[in-house]
Design a protein around this motif. Structure first.
Motif, mmCIF file in Angstrom:
data_model
loop_
_atom_site.group_PDB
_atom_site.id
_atom_site.type_symbol
_atom_site.label_atom_id
_atom_site.label_comp_id
_atom_site.label_asym_id
_atom_site.label_seq_id
_atom_site.Cartn_x
_atom_site.Cartn_y
_atom_site.Cartn_z
ATOM 1 N N GLY A 11 -1.835 -71.587 -46.466
ATOM 2 C CA GLY A 11 -1.470 -70.299 -46.612
ATOM 3 C C GLY A 11 -2.463 -69.564 -45.477
ATOM 4 O O GLY A 11 -2.924 -67.888 -44.904
ATOM 5 N N GLY A 12 -3.055 -71.005 -44.529
ATOM 6 C CA GLY A 12 -3.695 -70.009 -43.289
ATOM 7 C C GLY A 12 -2.733 -68.713 -42.281
ATOM 8 O O GLY A 12 -3.662 -68.292 -42.438
ATOM 9 N N LEU A 13 -1.617 -69.160 -41.848
ATOM 10 C CA LEU A 13 -1.042 -68.495 -41.968
ATOM 11 C C LEU A 13 -0.733 -67.276 -42.467
ATOM 12 O O LEU A 13 -0.733 -66.063 -41.612
ATOM 13 N N SER A 14 -0.332 -67.289 -43.677
ATOM 14 C CA SER A 14 0.537 -65.936 -44.205
ATOM 15 C C SER A 14 -1.553 -65.622 -44.769
ATOM 16 O O SER A 14 -1.514 -63.854 -44.921
ATOM 17 N N GLU A 15 -2.480 -66.022 -44.487
ATOM 18 C CA GLU A 15 -3.531 -65.580 -44.350
ATOM 19 C C GLU A 15 -4.341 -64.279 -43.611
ATOM 20 O O GLU A 15 -4.378 -63.024 -43.605
ATOM 21 N N GLY A 16 -3.777 -64.572 -41.741
ATOM 22 C CA GLY A 16 -3.822 -64.543 -41.604
ATOM 23 C C GLY A 16 -3.254 -62.899 -41.428
ATOM 24 O O GLY A 16 -3.812 -61.251 -41.165
ATOM 25 N N PHE A 157 6.910 -68.684 -35.737
ATOM 26 C CA PHE A 157 7.340 -70.269 -35.541
ATOM 27 C C PHE A 157 6.440 -71.158 -35.298
ATOM 28 O O PHE A 157 6.113 -71.213 -34.144
ATOM 29 N N GLU A 158 5.558 -72.149 -35.976
ATOM 30 C CA GLU A 158 4.491 -72.941 -36.039
ATOM 31 C C GLU A 158 4.522 -74.094 -35.643
ATOM 32 O O GLU A 158 5.252 -74.911 -36.454
ATOM 33 N N ARG A 204 -1.583 -75.399 -30.502
ATOM 34 C CA ARG A 204 0.075 -75.352 -31.061
ATOM 35 C C ARG A 204 0.671 -74.381 -30.405
ATOM 36 O O ARG A 204 0.272 -73.568 -29.808
ATOM 37 N N ILE A 205 1.793 -74.909 -30.116
ATOM 38 C CA ILE A 205 2.905 -73.816 -30.403
ATOM 39 C C ILE A 205 2.995 -73.050 -30.541
ATOM 40 O O ILE A 205 3.302 -73.424 -32.339
ATOM 41 N N ILE A 206 3.633 -71.847 -29.998
ATOM 42 C CA ILE A 206 3.393 -70.399 -31.019
ATOM 43 C C ILE A 206 4.829 -69.893 -30.863
ATOM 44 O O ILE A 206 4.943 -69.423 -29.588
ATOM 45 N N ILE A 207 6.225 -70.566 -31.728
ATOM 46 C CA ILE A 207 6.923 -69.527 -30.799
ATOM 47 C C ILE A 207 7.622 -68.016 -32.279
ATOM 48 O O ILE A 207 7.464 -67.590 -32.817
#
Length: 409
Positions: A11-16, A157-158, A204-207
């Motif tokens: 949940g790192g992405l959703s936490e942010g 999209f990470e 990291r690539i962040i789309i």
């Protein structure tokens, strides 16, 4: 600002995004340990919002068990976590569960990144077929299925930067073409978490994608003015030795500095230190750790495996993989924390020669910018793996901030 979180991990992405005020309606994650972490995080937010945070703290101090913690949380909150693999076979069931949660609400955003082993350069080098036949190469199509069904205004999209070169670049071209046919424009950048204030090198690539017709430009991010270090990050954590655990409770040795407060790594008034646990090590490894830290302290250089004293060299291979042991420097930042940390800690040696160990679960979580009130289920090993696979919440929060400003304008 409603969000669906796919391939959610810990949940790192959703936490942010949550810290920026987004409403995460559903997380989809196949790993049972990470799914349990997500449920516990949902419990944290519910209890915090209903002024019952003491119940959560009782759980962290092991005064109540997980079942009792969850008994204080309504089922509809815990049901936001869908513990299923994303696949052609399971998607109809996942869609049904999400539909029940979402109702007639609009989904503003889908976030997530399919498992990266099939795209990573390291993964391709280890596989005799270069991951060409790995079905995980095509999990992005599952992601697109969710875009087609829920029609969010935006998506994030990470993935690892190896995505760009996987299949000689053909996979990334396919992603672009299929996103286009699904009705989305997209752009991408290779971003480094350190440029977002995370005390770690992590590229990291962040789309970012948006529905055709929406006016949107990939945001520019400005790096923080101050350069913080591992010393700032570990400043208030008590000393422990290899194999030791600081009993959950008020174990901080001093109050947090400005950096820990500003980044929310140590939330204001948070007083329960958990998961400050270090794995045990063989005496041989401890001797290598001491040697590496000593050389770093005196000469500021890393020790290659074939430079170790002869008595410490047990591997026959002294020509390749020579960077097996790595000291995280107090006065610098960490190398990338990856899931391999669950297997051994040789690449994450604590800089204090007196403690003589690899980093603890809590230290790894802090390097990834997870707040101290974040609890990783269900064991030390699974916690390390979840942390290594995560998107740093601090980085995610800065991305969320830019998207929010667009949504609200």
């Amino acid at each position: 600002m409603n969000v669906i979180d796919l391939f959610a991990g810990a949940g790192g992405l959703s936490e942010g995004f949550r810290q920026e005020g987004f409403n995460v309606l559903a997380h989809v994650e196949m790993d049972i340990h990470a799914s349990t972490t997500l449920k516990t995080r949902e419990a944290y937010y519910y209890l915090k919002e209903t002024n019952k945070i003491d119940i959560y703290k009782q759980y962290l101090r092991k005064e109540i068990d997980r079942d009792e913690l969850y008994n204080h949380v309504p089922d509809y909150i815990l049901d936001r976590v869908i513990n299923k693999e994303v696949s052609d076979k399971t998607n109809p069931q996942i869609f049904k569960q999400i539909d029940e949660i979402v109702g007639d609400q609009h989904i503003d955003l889908i976030i997530g990144g399919p498992p990266c082993q099939a795209y990573s350069v390291a993964g391709r080098s280890r596989d005799p077929h270069g991951m060409k036949d790995d079905p995980r190469n095509y999990l992005y199509r599952q992601y697109i299925d969710f875009l087609r069904r829920y029609q969010p205004s935006y998506f994030v999209f990470e993935n690892v930067i190896g995505l760009l070169s996987a299949g000689n670049g053909e996979i990334f071209k396919s992603i672009q073409n299929e996103m286009d046919s699904a009705g989305y424009d997209m752009d991408y950048r290779i971003l480094n978490s350190n440029d977002f204030g995370v005390v770690q090198q992590r590229r990291r690539i962040i789309i970012i994608g948006w529905k055709k017709g929406i006016e949107f430009t990939y945001p520019e991010f400005t790096a923080p003015e101050a350069n913080y270090t591992i010393r700032d990050l570990f400043q208030d954590l008590p000393s422990i030795k290899a194999g030791e655990e600081k009993k959950p409770g008020n174990g901080y040795k001093e109050s947090a500095n400005d950096f820990l407060g500003k980044t929310r790594i140590k939330p204001v008034d948070w007083d329960v230190l958990t998961q400050h646990i270090a794995r045990p090590h063989r005496e041989l490894d401890l001797e290598i750790y001491r040697y590496c830290v000593d050389i770093w302290n005196r000469e500021r250089r890393k020790v290659r495996y074939n430079e170790l004293p002869e008595r410490l060299i047990t591997h026959k291979n002294t020509n390749t993989f020579l960077d097996r042991f790595n000291v995280i420097p107090y006065e610098g930042i960490s190398n990338t924390v990856v899931a391999h940390i669950a297997k051994d800690g040789h690449y994450y040696i604590h800089p204090d020669i007196e403690q003589n160990r690899s980093i603890s679960v809590r230290e790894a979580a802090r390097i990834q910018s997870f707040p101290d009130d974040y609890y990783f289920e269900t064991s030390r090993t699974s916690a390390f793996k979840q942390i290594g696979n995560a998107v740093p919440p601090l980085m995610a929060r800065k991305i969320a901030e830019k998207i929010k400003s667009t949504l609200l304008n």
